[in-house]
Design an enzyme around this catalytic site. Structure first.
Site, PDB file in Angstrom:
ATOM      1  N   ARG A   1       6.223 -88.147 -72.190  1.00 14.43           N
ATOM      2  CA  ARG A   1       6.049 -88.773 -73.513  1.00 14.43           C
ATOM      3  C   ARG A   1       6.364 -87.790 -74.619  1.00 14.43           C
ATOM      4  O   ARG A   1       7.013 -88.144 -75.608  1.00 14.43           O
ATOM      5  CB  ARG A   1       4.618 -89.321 -73.635  1.00 14.43           C
TER       6      ARG A   1
ATOM      7  N   ARG B   1      10.459 -95.747 -82.866  1.00  9.20           N
ATOM      8  CA  ARG B   1      10.421 -94.542 -82.045  1.00  9.20           C
ATOM      9  C   ARG B   1      11.818 -94.027 -81.734  1.00  9.20           C
ATOM     10  O   ARG B   1      11.962 -92.972 -81.132  1.00  9.20           O
ATOM     11  CB  ARG B   1       9.743 -94.875 -80.718  1.00  9.20           C
TER      12      ARG B   1
ATOM     13  N   ARG C   1      -6.934 -93.814 -70.023  1.00  2.06           N
ATOM     14  CA  ARG C   1      -5.581 -94.356 -70.210  1.00  2.06           C
ATOM     15  C   ARG C   1      -4.675 -93.855 -69.109  1.00  2.06           C
ATOM     16  O   ARG C   1      -4.601 -92.657 -68.851  1.00  2.06           O
ATOM     17  CB  ARG C   1      -5.045 -93.937 -71.592  1.00  2.06           C
TER      18      ARG C   1
ATOM     19  N   LYS D   1      -2.653 -90.741 -84.709  1.00  6.79           N
ATOM     20  CA  LYS D   1      -2.081 -91.893 -85.424  1.00  6.79           C
ATOM     21  C   LYS D   1      -2.975 -93.124 -85.303  1.00  6.79           C
ATOM     22  O   LYS D   1      -3.247 -93.791 -86.284  1.00  6.79           O
ATOM     23  CB  LYS D   1      -0.685 -92.246 -84.881  1.00  6.79           C
TER      24      LYS D   1
ATOM     25  N   ARG E   1      -8.561 -87.219 -73.847  1.00 12.22           N
ATOM     26  CA  ARG E   1      -8.615 -88.678 -74.016  1.00 12.22           C
ATOM     27  C   ARG E   1      -8.515 -89.373 -72.659  1.00 12.22           C
ATOM     28  O   ARG E   1      -9.187 -90.372 -72.406  1.00 12.22           O
ATOM     29  CB  ARG E   1      -7.500 -89.151 -74.939  1.00 12.22           C
TER      30      ARG E   1
END
Ligand code: AMP
Length: 193
Positions: free
Chosen positions: A146, A90, A135, A15, A129
């Site tokens: 998540r 969300r 992160r 996204k 990632r």
């Protein structure tokens, strides 16, 4: 006509990457609530301090706080030509609040995209990632939380928006360029209407 775009999809579907490309191609701001929260945390602002532990552990920030944040953001002048929303809404409560805000300011989504990706590929991408970008929430425990929150709270929004028209599903298990080409084909139609 402003170009108001929503990108739905699980973590790891691309996204953020695609939203940045759309923002650049159409000259509209990329409104990413995750980026806004991470910036607030880095700054040590009031909001940042309140959300830090929730964001870092992979849980959802309370709806009220998110709704206030997005209300202020989409009222800013740089959204006159439209915007691309990434990471909001969300939950159903957030989507309903957004409907009310849109009613107040006379807006609608030009297009809602649902990027589709299976959990296994999502997990692989997020772990990678995590290694590349560091992160804090790209660790196995937070990733599981998540994705669970995505399936429980956010996936129902696919049906919420599907019935309203201007809704397009996009398989996301392909290269960045392939996904972008398909998004752009749809946006070309939306941008001229
Ligand atoms: P993201 O960058 O979109 O993956 O968001 C990172 C984190 O920010 C999420 O895991 C949540 O903790 C928080 N967050 C971002 N957007 C929202 C939202 N709309 N509602 C609740 N929490 C959010």
């Amino acid at each position: 006509m402003p170009l108001n775009v929503l990108l739905l999809g699980p973590q790891g579907a691309g996204k953020g990457t695609q939203a940045k490309r759309i923002a650049a191609a159409y000259g509209i701001p990329h409104v990413a609530t995750g980026d806004m929260l991470r910036a607030a945390i880095a700054e040590g602002s009031d909001v940042g301090t309140r959300v830090k532990s929730v964001v870092e552990s992979g849980q959802l920030v309370p709806d009220d706080l998110m709704i206030d944040l997005i209300r202020a953001r989409i009222a800013a002048e740089d959204t006159d030509a439209g915007f691309i929303l990434d990471g909001f809404p969300r939950t159903t409560a957030q989507a309903e609040a957004l409907d009310t805000m849109f009613g107040d300011i006379g807006r609608n989504f030009s297009v809602v995209f649902a990027l589709q990706l299976g959990d296994q590929v999502a997990i692989e991408r997020l772990l990678l990632r995590g290694e590349l970008e560091g992160r804090v929430d790209d660790n196995p425990e937070a990733i599981a939380k998540r994705l669970a929150a995505y399936h429980r709270e956010t996936e129902p929004l696919v049906e919420y928006y599907r019935t309203r028209g201007n809704f397009v599903t996009i398989p996301a298990d392909r290269t960045e360029g392939e996904v972008f080409d398909e998004l752009q084909e749809v946006l070309e139609q939306a941008a001229v209407v």
